[in-house]
Design a protein around this motif. Structure first.
Motif, PDB file in Angstrom:
ATOM      1  N   GLY A  64      16.353  14.625  -1.773  1.00 25.51           N
ATOM      2  CA  GLY A  64      15.599  15.900  -1.403  1.00 25.51           C
ATOM      3  C   GLY A  64      14.275  15.975  -2.099  1.00 25.51           C
ATOM      4  O   GLY A  64      13.321  16.455  -1.362  1.00 25.51           O
ATOM      5  N   MET A  65      14.260  16.086  -3.392  1.00 18.84           N
ATOM      6  CA  MET A  65      12.936  15.944  -4.110  1.00 18.84           C
ATOM      7  C   MET A  65      12.076  14.890  -3.635  1.00 18.84           C
ATOM      8  O   MET A  65      10.796  15.091  -3.736  1.00 18.84           O
ATOM      9  CB  MET A  65      13.264  15.763  -5.639  1.00 18.84           C
ATOM     10  N   ALA A  66      12.500  13.685  -3.466  1.00 17.38           N
ATOM     11  CA  ALA A  66      11.829  12.482  -2.743  1.00 17.38           C
ATOM     12  C   ALA A  66      10.947  12.950  -1.595  1.00 17.38           C
ATOM     13  O   ALA A  66       9.729  12.764  -1.404  1.00 17.38           O
ATOM     14  CB  ALA A  66      12.466  11.117  -2.805  1.00 17.38           C
ATOM     15  N   GLN A  67      11.760  13.542  -0.771  1.00 14.70           N
ATOM     16  CA  GLN A  67      11.051  14.152   0.590  1.00 14.70           C
ATOM     17  C   GLN A  67      10.062  15.093   0.330  1.00 14.70           C
ATOM     18  O   GLN A  67       8.869  14.909   0.812  1.00 14.70           O
ATOM     19  CB  GLN A  67      12.269  14.701   1.480  1.00 14.70           C
ATOM     20  N   LEU A  68      10.148  15.920  -0.883  1.00 14.80           N
ATOM     21  CA  LEU A  68       8.995  16.995  -1.071  1.00 14.80           C
ATOM     22  C   LEU A  68       7.946  16.313  -1.757  1.00 14.80           C
ATOM     23  O   LEU A  68       6.831  16.708  -1.384  1.00 14.80           O
ATOM     24  CB  LEU A  68       9.819  18.026  -1.871  1.00 14.80           C
ATOM     25  N   MET A  69       8.185  15.450  -2.562  1.00 15.39           N
ATOM     26  CA  MET A  69       7.073  14.907  -3.222  1.00 15.39           C
ATOM     27  C   MET A  69       6.349  13.964  -2.354  1.00 15.39           C
ATOM     28  O   MET A  69       5.123  13.983  -2.374  1.00 15.39           O
ATOM     29  CB  MET A  69       7.693  13.807  -4.393  1.00 15.39           C
TER      30      MET A  69
END
Length: 446
Positions: free
Chosen positions: A335-340
């Motif tokens: 999920g964080m990778a998608q945000l980043m």
């Protein structure tokens, strides 16, 4: 387990970050909300003085205030800062470092030209500003591992050292022994000090370099205090050149610094003050809990539990994502990778923080942040402590009061407000007020 975030969630996350995630600096929590379109006909409330409104990215906009404030110590010029800001394109990840380096190179060339004609004072002043602008380039850099980071950092050090020599600043570069290596720093000897004088050890935070706090050192030297600043793990050249990350057991950093300081001729080992700025306000209480040679402690702002205030920010803006941290770290990282990938501000923060904490992933970063907690050791602090705070504190709101309440040593609480203009994080933009009040306290108890 995977996670998918729709466009609305991404927008909300971005707005949350720009609204106050504990990054570097930002809009104070007490700032009044802007009037909505529905009541646009009503008289719009004036924008607070600290909201410059010069850039569409609010974090970059607030960072400009930091460098505008550097004019107080001759480390910046207003026109140079505003001209640089005017050229920056917030949507371009590389625009911020590129334009600051461009400005720094130009000012350094001015210094070179003056030095070639033996105008030492003009050259020194130019190098002092150029060093600060090189540091500015690195405060919002999109790729911490890029070779340009180390090259720019070395340019900053070189320009600063030239400024010291040409301006005859009472400073000498030092290397402090630390776990098989050394930490770079500077010792400033007060020109009007007696044979034995007190020492102020200055500890910067997550983002700024110790050299940027020249206004504090100038005030200390004028009062007869020696100063020692250090590029500690996670900061300045210690992370960029030596790869030394932050660590929660900060007494292991401060102890060798004090060991080094007490061997310097003219330093009164019975009168050592430890000052921590920004994240340093969370680090120095931990150090003072174990280092008994500290006579006075000043965390600004005071922080009892850095991990907790970091998690509170993440939980506020990512309530659906945060529960995955413990139950499914891989899904959390996805999920964080998608945000980043889609939000520059978050991409910058996570890469920068992971690098400075030696973390391998976003989940690893948060697990490491949990360890920065002074609650188990705060009762061990015995030295007199001044806890500084501001009504506009954006990143650790309420933590200073919690720290003050938990202390069992002699203690004082100093609150800055909108009335005295020192309400922002570390009294940004109010250096004169901060120095005035803090050094009055120091003078009384040192």
């Amino acid at each position: 387990m995977g996670i998918s975030m729709d466009r609305r969630s991404l927008i909300q996350a971005s707005l949350g970050l720009t609204g106050g995630l504990a990054l570097l600096r930002g809009t104070p929590a007490v700032a009044a909300p802007r009037p909505s379109a529905s009541n646009a006909s009503a008289a719009e409330e004036p924008r607070p003085w600290y909201e410059l409104g010069l850039m569409s990215d609010p974090i970059m906009d607030s960072q400009l205030l930091h460098f505008l404030a550097a004019t107080y110590s001759a480390q910046a010029d207003i026109g140079e800062v505003l001209d640089t800001a005017h050229r920056i394109v917030p949507g371009d990840d590389w625009s911020w470092p590129r334009e600051w380096v461009r400005t720094a190179d130009r000012i350094r060339a001015m210094g070179d030209a003056s030095l070639a004609r033996r105008h030492a004072l003009s050259a020194g002043n130019a190098y002092l500003r150029a060093a600060n602008y090189y540091r500015a380039a690195l405060i919002h850099h999109p790729e911490p591992a890029d070779p340009s980071v180390l090259a720019t950092g070395r340019k900053a050090v070189d320009a600063y050292n030239k400024a010291i020599a040409l301006l005859k600043l009472p400073a000498v570069a030092v290397r402090i022994p630390y776990e098989g290596t050394t930490l770079p720093g500077y010792f400033f000897r007060a020109p009007n000090a007696r044979s034995s004088a007190p020492l102020l050890i200055f500890q910067q935070g997550r983002d700024a370099w110790p050299e940027e706090s020249k206004y504090v050192m100038d005030a200390a030297l004028a009062r007869g205090y020696h100063c020692l600043i250090v590029h500690a793990p996670g900061q300045g050249m210690a992370i960029r050149e030596q790869g030394l990350p932050f660590r929660p057991d900060w007494e292991q950093v401060i102890r060798p610094v004090v060991d080094f300081a007490t061997c310097i001729a003219g330093v009164d080992s019975r009168r050592i003050a430890l000052l921590g700025w920004s994240m340093g306000g969370a680090l120095v209480p931990r150090a003072a809990a174990f280092e008994r040679r500290i006579k006075l402690l000043i965390p600004n702002p005071g922080v009892l539990n850095w991990g907790q205030c970091s998690f509170e920010q993440f939980n506020t803006y990512f309530p659906d994502l945060m529960p995955l941290l413990d139950s499914d770290p891989q899904a959390f990282d996805a999920g964080m990778a998608q945000l980043m990938a889609q939000v520059f501000l978050f991409r910058w923060y996570m890469k920068d923080s992971m690098n400075k904490h030696g973390a391998s992933s976003p989940s690893d970063l948060l697990f490491k942040l949990r360890e920065f907690n002074n609650e188990p050791v705060v009762h061990r602090i015995r030295c007199r402590t001044l806890v500084m705070d501001g009504t506009g504190e954006a990143f650790s709101q309420g933590q200073a009061q919690l720290l003050h309440d938990a202390l069992t040593c002699p203690k004082d609480y100093m609150l800055f407000t909108q009335e005295d203009t020192g309400l922002l994080h570390c009294q940004e933009g109010a250096q004169a007020v901060a120095n005035h009040r803090m050094f009055d306290w120091l003078d009384e108890y040192i």
